[in-house]
Write an enzyme that holds these catalytic residues in place. Structure first.
Site, PDB file in Angstrom:
ATOM      1  N   ASP A   1       0.836  -1.205   0.000  1.00  0.00           N
ATOM      2  CA  ASP A   1       0.000   0.000   0.000  1.00  0.00           C
ATOM      3  C   ASP A   1       0.868   1.252   0.000  1.00  0.00           C
ATOM      4  O   ASP A   1       0.562   2.234  -0.683  1.00  0.00           O
ATOM      5  CB  ASP A   1      -0.900   0.014   1.237  1.00  0.00           C
ATOM      6  CG  ASP A   1      -1.645  -1.295   1.423  1.00  0.00           C
ATOM      7  OD1 ASP A   1      -1.974  -1.935   0.405  1.00  0.00           O
ATOM      8  OD2 ASP A   1      -1.891  -1.675   2.581  1.00  0.00           O
ATOM      9  N   THR A   2       1.950   1.205   0.767  1.00  0.00           N
ATOM     10  CA  THR A   2       2.888   2.328   0.796  1.00  0.00           C
ATOM     11  C   THR A   2       3.517   2.535  -0.568  1.00  0.00           C
ATOM     12  O   THR A   2       3.656   3.668  -1.051  1.00  0.00           O
ATOM     13  CB  THR A   2       3.983   2.078   1.848  1.00  0.00           C
ATOM     14  OG1 THR A   2       3.372   1.844   3.128  1.00  0.00           O
ATOM     15  CG2 THR A   2       4.925   3.261   1.950  1.00  0.00           C
TER      16      THR A   2
END
Length: 306
Positions: free
Chosen positions: A252-253
């Site tokens: 997600d990062t």
């Protein structure tokens, strides 16, 4: 405006323990409760990088309330559909003596047709040029038809659809020319029933997604880095070295950092290098990256055109 959509919100309970034994009480050395769900993580990381977003999705019970409160603390707007039941709690256990991580992921609440229609109604209001990032699993009650309707809306309203979903529903969305797909290598292989993890096969499968309609594909490769594939470009970047503490939010990062860098006008090469460094930074600590070590991690990364 950027919208993130998390259909299956979660609280992640991240635990560090020296050892893990059966049939006795195991004492944790450290624990942390993190508001989660893949789209929620994207919103948090975008905010750290100076970009606002509105978080959409389904929220249930006191766990959903906790997630909304944590987003509010960071000045992130939310527009969730309230559902019966509780947003899930997942557990990630890092056993330090073994350097192993155990991931326990729960199913989450079901959603009704009324809930789904309410979410679709919010997506209908997304405007031309905006971004909708749909990330993570979907709850019981969501169908392939619902995803196709979202794809149709993206084409009709001309907003940019970004997908990080592991469901084979993804293939049905390719005719709507999604702006960006972000599978990991296992998800990409599973889509095509393949077991070949070679870079050549990853490129081959990503190119099929592009031929079928996707504009660009960003494949996360875990400790092997990432690949970025378009119709006329293939980039490979390695991952920096470090001790993995919790890999739950690394992808997600990576996705949020890539989007942020592209919106800030960075080149594809710069965006992918920064994304892998930030994703690795998250994997090397409990919680999302604070970006303090990202510049150092970037020095270990080389971008190669293939």
């Amino acid at each position: 405006m950027i919208y993130t959509c998390t259909m299956n919100l979660a609280i992640d309970l991240c635990i560090q323990t020296e050892n893990m034994y059966t049939d006795i009480v195991n004492r944790s050395q450290n624990c942390d409760y993190q508001p989660n769900g893949k789209g929620v993580n994207v919103s948090f990381v975008l905010k750290k990088l100076g970009l606002d977003s509105i978080a959409l999705g389904f929220s249930g019970g006191f766990t959903g309330d906790f997630i909304k409160q944590e987003l509010k603390k960071k000045d992130i707007l939310t527009d969730f559909v309230e559902v019966e039941g509780l947003s899930r709690i997942n557990a990630f256990i890092n056993v330090m003596s073994l350097e192993e991580e155990y991931k326990l992921v729960n199913q989450g609440p079901s959603v009704t047709r009324e809930n789904v229609n309410a979410l679709i109604g919010k997506i209908k209001n997304i405007s031309k040029g905006d971004y909708l990032v749909i990330s993570g699993s979907h709850p019981t009650g969501i169908s392939s038809t619902d995803y196709q309707l979202i794809g149709e809306l993206s084409e009709r309203n001309q907003f940019n659809l970004v997908l990080d979903i592991s469901s084979d529903y993804l293939l049905n969305l390719l005719p709507y020319h999604p702006f960006l797909l972000k599978p990991n290598d296992d998800e990409l292989l599973e889509l095509f029933g393949s077991t070949d993890k070679s870079k050549e096969n990853i490129i081959h499968l990503a190119k099929i997604l592009i031929q079928k309609g996707a504009q660009q594909v960003l494949v996360s490769l875990g400790d092997q880095g990432a690949m970025y594939i378009t119709e006329d470009k293939v980039l490979y970047v390695n991952a920096p070295k470090g001790k993995v503490v919790n890999s739950a939010c690394a992808g997600d990062t990576l996705l949020a950092t890539f989007i942020a860098n592209k919106l800030k006008g960075k080149s594809d090469e710069e965006a992918v290098i920064s994304a892998v460094a930030a994703g690795s930074s998250t994997a090397f600590q409990i919680g999302l990256t604070d970006f303090l070590d990202v510049d150092n991690l970037k020095r270990q990364i080389i971008c190669k055109k293939i």
